[in-house]
Motif scaffolding. Structure first.
Motif, PDB file in Angstrom:
ATOM      1  N   ARG A   1       0.835  -1.208   0.000  1.00 17.67           N
ATOM      2  CA  ARG A   1       0.000   0.000   0.000  1.00 17.67           C
ATOM      3  C   ARG A   1       0.868   1.257   0.000  1.00 17.67           C
ATOM      4  NH1 ARG A   1      -2.933  -1.475   3.831  1.00 17.67           N
ATOM      5  NH2 ARG A   1      -1.905  -0.351   5.526  1.00 17.67           N
ATOM      6  N   ASP A   2       1.947   1.259   0.765  1.00 20.11           N
ATOM      7  CA  ASP A   2       2.850   2.415   0.781  1.00 20.11           C
ATOM      8  C   ASP A   2       3.500   2.623  -0.584  1.00 20.11           C
ATOM      9  OD1 ASP A   2       2.201   2.694   3.427  1.00 20.11           O
ATOM     10  OD2 ASP A   2       4.039   1.768   4.196  1.00 20.11           O
ATOM     11  N   TYR A   3       3.894   1.524  -1.214  1.00 19.63           N
ATOM     12  CA  TYR A   3       4.552   1.647  -2.523  1.00 19.63           C
ATOM     13  C   TYR A   3       3.577   2.174  -3.572  1.00 19.63           C
ATOM     14  CZ  TYR A   3       6.835   0.381  -6.887  1.00 19.63           C
ATOM     15  OH  TYR A   3       7.380   0.425  -8.147  1.00 19.63           O
ATOM     16  N   PHE A   4       2.386   1.602  -3.637  1.00 21.23           N
ATOM     17  CA  PHE A   4       1.410   2.025  -4.643  1.00 21.23           C
ATOM     18  C   PHE A   4       1.036   3.502  -4.470  1.00 21.23           C
ATOM     19  CE2 PHE A   4      -0.145  -2.620  -4.586  1.00 21.23           C
ATOM     20  CZ  PHE A   4       0.803  -2.969  -5.542  1.00 21.23           C
ATOM     21  N   ALA A   5       1.027   3.964  -3.234  1.00 21.18           N
ATOM     22  CA  ALA A   5       0.623   5.345  -2.984  1.00 21.18           C
ATOM     23  C   ALA A   5       1.748   6.344  -3.242  1.00 21.18           C
ATOM     24  CB  ALA A   5       0.136   5.486  -1.539  1.00 21.18           C
ATOM     25  N   SER A   6       3.006   5.881  -3.355  1.00 17.85           N
ATOM     26  CA  SER A   6       4.125   6.811  -3.439  1.00 17.85           C
ATOM     27  C   SER A   6       4.790   6.874  -4.804  1.00 17.85           C
ATOM     28  CB  SER A   6       5.188   6.441  -2.394  1.00 17.85           C
ATOM     29  OG  SER A   6       5.696   5.137  -2.637  1.00 17.85           O
ATOM     30  N   VAL A   7       4.451   5.945  -5.715  1.00 17.35           N
ATOM     31  CA  VAL A   7       5.122   5.915  -7.018  1.00 17.35           C
ATOM     32  C   VAL A   7       4.141   6.335  -8.100  1.00 17.35           C
ATOM     33  CG1 VAL A   7       6.679   4.090  -6.267  1.00 17.35           C
ATOM     34  CG2 VAL A   7       4.541   3.491  -7.425  1.00 17.35           C
ATOM     35  N   PRO A   8       4.643   6.715  -9.277  1.00 10.94           N
ATOM     36  CA  PRO A   8       3.740   7.026 -10.398  1.00 10.94           C
ATOM     37  C   PRO A   8       2.900   5.813 -10.785  1.00 10.94           C
ATOM     38  CG  PRO A   8       5.950   7.862 -10.812  1.00 10.94           C
ATOM     39  CD  PRO A   8       6.053   7.010  -9.586  1.00 10.94           C
ATOM     40  N   ALA A   9       1.762   6.089 -11.390  1.00 10.25           N
ATOM     41  CA  ALA A   9       0.827   5.015 -11.739  1.00 10.25           C
ATOM     42  C   ALA A   9       1.449   4.014 -12.704  1.00 10.25           C
ATOM     43  CB  ALA A   9      -0.446   5.611 -12.339  1.00 10.25           C
TER      44      ALA A   9
ATOM     45  N   VAL B   1       8.259 -13.443  -5.082  1.00  8.26           N
ATOM     46  CA  VAL B   1       8.340 -12.986  -3.708  1.00  8.26           C
ATOM     47  C   VAL B   1       7.114 -13.530  -3.000  1.00  8.26           C
ATOM     48  CG1 VAL B   1       7.139 -10.808  -4.108  1.00  8.26           C
ATOM     49  CG2 VAL B   1       8.826 -10.969  -2.257  1.00  8.26           C
ATOM     50  N   GLY B   2       7.196 -13.642  -1.677  1.00 15.44           N
ATOM     51  CA  GLY B   2       6.132 -14.302  -0.928  1.00 15.44           C
ATOM     52  C   GLY B   2       4.850 -13.490  -0.838  1.00 15.44           C
ATOM     53  N   VAL B   3       4.223 -13.235  -1.970  1.00 14.82           N
ATOM     54  CA  VAL B   3       2.971 -12.485  -2.026  1.00 14.82           C
ATOM     55  C   VAL B   3       2.026 -13.208  -2.980  1.00 14.82           C
ATOM     56  CG1 VAL B   3       1.885 -10.345  -2.792  1.00 14.82           C
ATOM     57  CG2 VAL B   3       3.994 -10.248  -1.490  1.00 14.82           C
ATOM     58  N   SER B   4       0.811 -13.435  -2.532  1.00 15.99           N
ATOM     59  CA  SER B   4      -0.194 -14.067  -3.376  1.00 15.99           C
ATOM     60  C   SER B   4      -1.000 -13.013  -4.125  1.00 15.99           C
ATOM     61  CB  SER B   4      -1.137 -14.927  -2.529  1.00 15.99           C
ATOM     62  OG  SER B   4      -1.882 -14.114  -1.627  1.00 15.99           O
ATOM     63  N   LYS B   5      -1.693 -13.461  -5.145  1.00 17.00           N
ATOM     64  CA  LYS B   5      -2.541 -12.544  -5.906  1.00 17.00           C
ATOM     65  C   LYS B   5      -3.664 -12.001  -5.034  1.00 17.00           C
ATOM     66  CE  LYS B   5      -4.754 -12.175 -10.432  1.00 17.00           C
ATOM     67  NZ  LYS B   5      -5.099 -12.921 -11.685  1.00 17.00           N
ATOM     68  N   LEU B   6      -4.149 -12.821  -4.104  1.00 14.35           N
ATOM     69  CA  LEU B   6      -5.185 -12.361  -3.191  1.00 14.35           C
ATOM     70  C   LEU B   6      -4.679 -11.227  -2.312  1.00 14.35           C
ATOM     71  CD1 LEU B   6      -7.970 -12.628  -1.876  1.00 14.35           C
ATOM     72  CD2 LEU B   6      -7.029 -14.450  -0.438  1.00 14.35           C
ATOM     73  N   LEU B   7      -3.427 -11.322  -1.859  1.00 14.51           N
ATOM     74  CA  LEU B   7      -2.870 -10.271  -1.015  1.00 14.51           C
ATOM     75  C   LEU B   7      -2.694  -8.968  -1.797  1.00 14.51           C
ATOM     76  CD1 LEU B   7      -2.156 -10.446   1.981  1.00 14.51           C
ATOM     77  CD2 LEU B   7       0.243 -10.645   1.337  1.00 14.51           C
ATOM     78  N   VAL B   8      -2.292  -9.085  -3.054  1.00 21.72           N
ATOM     79  CA  VAL B   8      -2.191  -7.890  -3.902  1.00 21.72           C
ATOM     80  C   VAL B   8      -3.571  -7.263  -4.088  1.00 21.72           C
ATOM     81  CG1 VAL B   8      -1.508  -7.036  -6.176  1.00 21.72           C
ATOM     82  CG2 VAL B   8      -0.172  -8.832  -5.068  1.00 21.72           C
ATOM     83  N   THR B   9      -4.576  -8.106  -4.273  1.00 19.85           N
ATOM     84  CA  THR B   9      -5.944  -7.606  -4.418  1.00 19.85           C
ATOM     85  C   THR B   9      -6.386  -6.841  -3.178  1.00 19.85           C
ATOM     86  OG1 THR B   9      -6.476  -9.475  -5.861  1.00 19.85           O
ATOM     87  CG2 THR B   9      -8.317  -8.300  -4.876  1.00 19.85           C
ATOM     88  N   ARG B  10      -6.081  -7.376  -2.008  1.00 23.28           N
ATOM     89  CA  ARG B  10      -6.457  -6.708  -0.759  1.00 23.28           C
ATOM     90  C   ARG B  10      -5.729  -5.376  -0.597  1.00 23.28           C
ATOM     91  NH1 ARG B  10      -5.433 -10.810   3.948  1.00 23.28           N
ATOM     92  NH2 ARG B  10      -5.956  -8.919   5.114  1.00 23.28           N
ATOM     93  N   ALA B  11      -4.453  -5.330  -1.008  1.00 22.66           N
ATOM     94  CA  ALA B  11      -3.706  -4.082  -0.904  1.00 22.66           C
ATOM     95  C   ALA B  11      -4.296  -3.005  -1.811  1.00 22.66           C
ATOM     96  CB  ALA B  11      -2.240  -4.335  -1.252  1.00 22.66           C
ATOM     97  N   LEU B  12      -4.656  -3.370  -3.022  1.00 24.06           N
ATOM     98  CA  LEU B  12      -5.269  -2.402  -3.940  1.00 24.06           C
ATOM     99  C   LEU B  12      -6.637  -1.951  -3.430  1.00 24.06           C
ATOM    100  CD1 LEU B  12      -4.368  -4.080  -7.349  1.00 24.06           C
ATOM    101  CD2 LEU B  12      -3.371  -1.998  -6.390  1.00 24.06           C
ATOM    102  N   ALA B  13      -7.409  -2.889  -2.890  1.00 24.84           N
ATOM    103  CA  ALA B  13      -8.727  -2.531  -2.366  1.00 24.84           C
ATOM    104  C   ALA B  13      -8.603  -1.584  -1.178  1.00 24.84           C
ATOM    105  CB  ALA B  13      -9.486  -3.800  -1.963  1.00 24.84           C
ATOM    106  N   ALA B  14      -7.609  -1.818  -0.322  1.00 24.12           N
ATOM    107  CA  ALA B  14      -7.400  -0.923   0.819  1.00 24.12           C
ATOM    108  C   ALA B  14      -6.935   0.450   0.357  1.00 24.12           C
ATOM    109  CB  ALA B  14      -6.379  -1.537   1.776  1.00 24.12           C
ATOM    110  N   LEU B  15      -6.119   0.485  -0.679  1.00 24.35           N
ATOM    111  CA  LEU B  15      -5.643   1.760  -1.200  1.00 24.35           C
ATOM    112  C   LEU B  15      -6.790   2.579  -1.792  1.00 24.35           C
ATOM    113  CD1 LEU B  15      -3.221   3.612  -2.063  1.00 24.35           C
ATOM    114  CD2 LEU B  15      -3.213   2.316  -4.214  1.00 24.35           C
TER     115      LEU B  15
END
Length: 297
Positions: free
Chosen positions: A40-48, A164-178
Motif C-alpha cells: 500500500r505504501d509503494y502504490f501510494a508513493s510511485v507514479p501510476a 516474492v512471498g505475495v499471493s494474488k489475493l494479497l495484492v488484491t487486498r492491498a489495492l482494495a485498501a488503497l
C-alpha cells in the motif's frame, strides 16, 4: 518534442530503487499485515505507470526470459574477472542465479532515477532478440547504474524468475485498501492483467483502483449489494407468494393451524393409538395355533 517531454515527466519519481526496497520489505517478513502495508505504501508513493508494472509482477506476471542464462554467466565472469570454477562454487553456495550475479559483479553506486516502467519498457524488454555482441555492450551499462539490491531485482526481471512471498489475493487486498473499494471488484478487474499479451499501463492501474461505476454497481453478478439492502416489511403481494418488484416468487410458508385444531388432532391420534394395534404389531404376521386333527389326543 512531445516524446521528450513525456520521457522527462516519466523520469520523475522514486526510481527503480523503490521497487527494490519493496522487494526487500516483502522478502523480510511473513506477516500478511506487514506485506499489505508495504504494498500500500509503494502504490501510494510511485507514479501510476510504475505501480502498474509492480502489480503485474507481484500478482504473478512473468515475461519470457529476455537474455540467455549462458550470456549472463559469461558477462558476470568477464566483468568480475572470475574463473568458471569459482563462479560455479559461488552459485552452488548461494543457490540463486540473480543473487549470485549481484554479489559477483562489481558494486556500483545507484545513479539511475528511472522508474520501474522506464526500466521495463525502454531498457529491459528491448533486450530480447538482440545479438550477443550488442547485449554485451548494453548489460554492463545498465548494471553500472544500480546498487546491489536493485541489481539483483533487475536480473530477476531479466531472467523471468521474479518471485516474492505475495499471493494474488494479497495484492488484491492491498489495492482494495488503497482505493477503499470492495476487494471482489478489484479481483474482477485483475482478470487477464498478468497475461503475456497484456502491457501494464498507467491507465490500466487507474482502472484497477477507480471508484465503482454505475454500470459495475448495477451488474454485481445480477444481484444487489447485500450490505446496502434493508429488510422491508412484506406487502400483500409478498404474502400472496409474489414479490412486489416482479422478481422470483417467494417460497410459501406452511399456514399455521389454530391451537384448538392442534389439540383436537393430538387427542384424536392418541385415542386411535389406544384402540389400534401398534404399527409393528400390526405388520407382524399372525401366528395361528394349529388345531388338533380329529382322532389325535
Amino acid at each position: 518534442a512531445t516524446e521528450r517531454a513525456r520521457a522527462s515527466n516519466r523520469q520523475r519519481g522514486p526510481g527503480m530503487r523503490a521497487f527494490a526496497e519493496l522487494y526487500s520489505r516483502l522478502d523480510a517478513t511473513t506477516s500478511s499485515n506487514a506485506k499489505l502495508s508495504a504494498m500500500r505504501d509503494y502504490f501510494a508513493s510511485v507514479p501510476a505507470e510504475d505501480a502498474a508494472w509492480a502489480v503485474y509482477f507481484l500478482a504473478g506476471g512473468r515475461p519470457r526470459q529476455l537474455v540467455p542464462t549462458k550470456l549472463l554467466r559469461e558477462q558476470a565472469m568477464t566483468l568480475g574477472n572470475l574463473p568458471e570454477w569459482l563462479f560455479e562454487e559461488s552459485y552452488q553456495a548461494v543457490g540463486d542465479l540473480a543473487e549470485t550475479l549481484s554479489l559477483l559483479l562489481p558494486e556500483a553506486v545507484h545513479s539511475s532515477d528511472h522508474g520501474l516502467a522506464i526500466w521495463m519498457e525502454e531498457k529491459l524488454l528491448p533486450l530480447r532478440g538482440l545479438p550477443p555482441e550488442e547485449l554485451a555492450e548494453r548489460l554492463p551499462t545498465f548494471w553500472a547504474q544500480l546498487d546491489r539490491i536493485s541489481l539483483m531485482v533487475c536480473i530477476k526481471l531479466i531472467t523471468g524468475s521474479f518471485r516474492v512471498g505475495v499471493s494474488k489475493l494479497l495484492v488484491t487486498r492491498a489495492l482494495a485498501a488503497l482505493a477503499d473499494i470492495d476487494s471482489k471488484r478489484v479481483a474482477q478487474r485483475l482478470v487477464g492483467y498478468t497475461d503475456l499479451s497484456n502491457r501494464p499501463t498507467a491507465e490500466g492501474f487507474q482502472k484497477l483502483i477507480a471508484a465503482e461505476s454505475a454500470d459495475e454497481h448495477a451488474q454485481r453478478g445480477g444481484q444487489a449489494d447485500q450490505r446496502r439492502v434493508r429488510r422491508q416489511p412484506l406487502g400483500a403481494a409478498d404474502r400472496a407468494g409474489v414479490r412486489q418488484d416482479g422478481g422470483v416468487e417467494r417460497e410459501r410458508r406452511r399456514p399455521r393451524q389454530p391451537v384448538d385444531q392442534l389439540v383436537w388432532h393430538h387427542c384424536d391420534r392418541a385415542g386411535r393409538r389406544d384402540h389400534e394395534p401398534d404399527r409393528h404389531q400390526r405388520d407382524r404376521p399372525q401366528v395361528v395355533p394349529e388345531v388338533a386333527q380329529a382322532g389325535e389326543e
